[in-house]
Design an enzyme around this catalytic site. Structure first.
Site, PDB file in Angstrom:
ATOM      1  N   PRO A 276       8.520   2.450 -20.612  1.00 41.36           N
ATOM      2  CA  PRO A 276       8.874   1.667 -21.627  1.00 41.36           C
ATOM      3  C   PRO A 276       8.651   1.174 -22.638  1.00 41.36           C
ATOM      4  CG  PRO A 276       6.859   0.835 -20.484  1.00 41.36           C
ATOM      5  CD  PRO A 276       6.981   2.211 -20.211  1.00 41.36           C
ATOM      6  N   GLY A 277       8.660   1.770 -23.185  1.00 40.57           N
ATOM      7  CA  GLY A 277       8.674   1.326 -25.086  1.00 40.57           C
ATOM      8  C   GLY A 277       7.323   0.605 -26.175  1.00 40.57           C
ATOM      9  N   GLY A 278       6.234   0.801 -25.343  1.00 42.76           N
ATOM     10  CA  GLY A 278       4.956   0.714 -25.764  1.00 42.76           C
ATOM     11  C   GLY A 278       4.394   1.176 -27.033  1.00 42.76           C
ATOM     12  N   LYS A 279       5.362   2.451 -26.743  1.00 44.34           N
ATOM     13  CA  LYS A 279       4.121   3.798 -27.685  1.00 44.34           C
ATOM     14  C   LYS A 279       5.464   3.845 -29.299  1.00 44.34           C
ATOM     15  CE  LYS A 279       1.563   6.454 -24.908  1.00 44.34           C
ATOM     16  NZ  LYS A 279       2.324   5.435 -23.514  1.00 44.34           N
ATOM     17  N   ASP A 295      15.002   8.371 -22.976  1.00 42.63           N
ATOM     18  CA  ASP A 295      14.979   8.005 -21.207  1.00 42.63           C
ATOM     19  C   ASP A 295      16.321   8.822 -20.685  1.00 42.63           C
ATOM     20  OD1 ASP A 295      12.247   7.295 -20.387  1.00 42.63           O
ATOM     21  OD2 ASP A 295      14.184   7.082 -18.959  1.00 42.63           O
ATOM     22  N   ASP A 342       5.172  12.372 -25.017  1.00 41.88           N
ATOM     23  CA  ASP A 342       4.041  11.439 -23.897  1.00 41.88           C
ATOM     24  C   ASP A 342       5.156  11.450 -22.836  1.00 41.88           C
ATOM     25  OD1 ASP A 342       2.284   9.467 -22.548  1.00 41.88           O
ATOM     26  OD2 ASP A 342       3.647   8.019 -22.750  1.00 41.88           O
ATOM     27  N   CYS A 395      -1.076  10.849 -19.674  1.00 42.96           N
ATOM     28  CA  CYS A 395      -2.024   9.604 -18.962  1.00 42.96           C
ATOM     29  C   CYS A 395      -2.677  10.889 -17.610  1.00 42.96           C
ATOM     30  CB  CYS A 395      -1.511   8.523 -18.086  1.00 42.96           C
ATOM     31  SG  CYS A 395      -0.255   8.221 -17.144  1.00 42.96           S
TER      32      CYS A 395
END
Length: 454
Positions: A276-279, A295, A342, A395
């Protein structure tokens, strides 16, 4: 066994759907229909008129029941004498057992009374389900908790910590009994409420404001810009709306720290799996230049755009819908100075935060995901500039998705090498770093850093 924070005795139930009715409705959707717990529960709570205390109760019941599902199902051993036909019955039994066992301040009589009401509310016309529920729960209260024989270590740990036997065996085989027990125990602890303070904000000022607002922040032991809060609700705060912080686990924020950004030159960065764009946002905060966020799903890129807007880096972020395995068809060779992969993964590092994962993944899934991960790396590696950096992260804690992916990638791409990296509070001398879930209550994460040799 899962450790649960005791809740105060709940207040009078809402005139709308009660906390337990919402819990049962959500559990039916998750356990019987395969829905995602967070989406189903958040949607129900949003349309309810429950107090904060009752919302917390519903959240605890739903996540606790899912987290402890195998353990709770085992408690029905010898008590379930009839075939369950109505789909609400088993979820109701499991959530009631969860409350009896783990919510010490909720009296058994209150659990039985509410279970009786819910059975009549959710049951078919003239259903006798409430008698089944009442009989089983009373029989359990008389008998108490049971566990398998400890001599069968795998089965015992599987039931005690509510983790499938294949995963218990996997942990033992790869890390030994002591570490396996530590990890299994840790994933049933409550997840932290972690935030990453924007690099564009005054972090000490933000920390002081969090203190004033009662979040009792503590600086992270892993990352320089992360803080751990005493409770949730930060997404409703002015600090969040103003883009001074974002919700991100401490281990996740280490990924971007692994890059050596050069603010004296315009970096052209690719985030190959961005939503969702955190990194993506974290990269944009730390570069002079721009970041292209990919994406495979166009609709997920809306989240990336929204995060970039809220965090004041929209001018540095471009989004493109693209399967990262086909990225070389969209960009030129050597176009990017830095690349982040990621990768899509099993999520085995997030068992504390996403309890359903433990029941939906298999060893075969790990091998299937490895093919996807290698496909992405193979494609984007052609887009990296000579002497550029490629950071790979998941993760997950599995060997198949991490160390084995690195080994296979290096074998087929001899022009790449692992590069040691220094983070704000940690260091990797090998070019690889794995954070295990029992390390200070963080999410499990893996980071590898590659350099393209000239």
């Amino acid at each position: 066994m899962v450790k649960v924070v005791n809740l105060p005795q709940e207040k009078k139930l809402s005139t709308n759907k009660s906390a337990r009715a919402i819990s049962l409705d959500t559990l039916i959707k998750v356990l019987k229909n395969g829905s995602y717990s967070n989406i189903s529960l958040n949607n129900s709570l949003k349309h309810s008129d429950l107090s904060i205390a009752d919302q917390n109760l519903a959240t605890r019941i739903v996540y606790g029941t899912i987290q402890c599902r195998l353990f709770l199902e085992y408690q029905l051993t010898g008590l379930l004498k009839t075939k369950i036909t109505e789909k609400y019955l088993k979820p109701l039994l499991l959530m009631s057992l969860y409350q009896i066992i783990f919510l010490d301040k909720v009296p058994n009589r209150a659990v039985l009374d509410e279970a009786n009401k819910l059975a009549k509310q959710f049951g078919k016309h003239h259903s006798s389900g409430y008698r089944v529920v009442n009989g089983i729960l009373r029989a359990f209260i008389r008998r108490g908790v049971i566990l398998p024989d400890e001599k069968d270590t795998v089965k015992y740990l599987s039931i005690k910590e509510s983790v499938p036997k294949w995963l218990v065996k996997y942990l033992i085989d790869n890390w030994g009994m002591q570490k396996a027990k530590s990890v299994l125990s840790s994933i049933n602890e409550p997840a932290k409420n972690s935030v990453r303070i924007s690099s564009l904000a005054d972090k000490n000022q933000v920390f002081d404001q969090l203190t004033k607002e009662g979040y009792q922040p503590k600086w992270s032991n892993l990352s320089l810009n992360d803080a751990v809060l005493s409770h949730g609700g930060i997404s409703e705060s002015d600090l969040f709306e103003q883009g001074k912080l974002t919700i991100q686990d401490e281990a996740a924020s280490l990924v971007v720290e692994a890059f050596d950004f050069d603010k004296n030159q315009a970096e052209h960065v690719l985030d190959a799996c961005s939503a969702p764009g955190g990194k993506t946002v974290q990269i944009a905060e730390n570069i002079t230049g721009d970041v292209t966020a990919l994406d495979i799903h166009e609709k997920k890129l809306r989240l990336v755009k929204e995060n970039a807007r809220r965090m004041h880096v929209s001018d540095k972020v471009t989004t493109k819908a693209c399967d990262a395995r086909k990225a070389q068809e969209m960009f030129n060779a050597g176009e990017f100075t830095k690349i982040l992969v990621d990768a899509p993964c099993s999520g085995l590092g997030l068992l504390r935060r996403k309890p359903e994962i433990r029941y939906t993944k298999s060893l075969q899934d790990l091998k299937g995901l490895q093919k996807i991960q290698l496909g992405i790396l193979d494609s984007v590696s052609t887009l990296l500039k000579v002497e550029g950096e490629l950071v790979y992260s998941t993760c997950s804690i599995s060997m198949e998705e991490n160390e084995e992916v690195v080994k296979q990638f290096l074998r087929t791409h001899p022009d790449f090498e692992l590069k040691p990296f220094l983070l704000s509070k940690l260091e990797s001398k090998t070019g690889m770093l794995k954070i295990m879930p029992d390390q200070d209550g963080n999410d499990g994460f893996f980071i590898a850093k590659f350099r393209l040799r000239g």
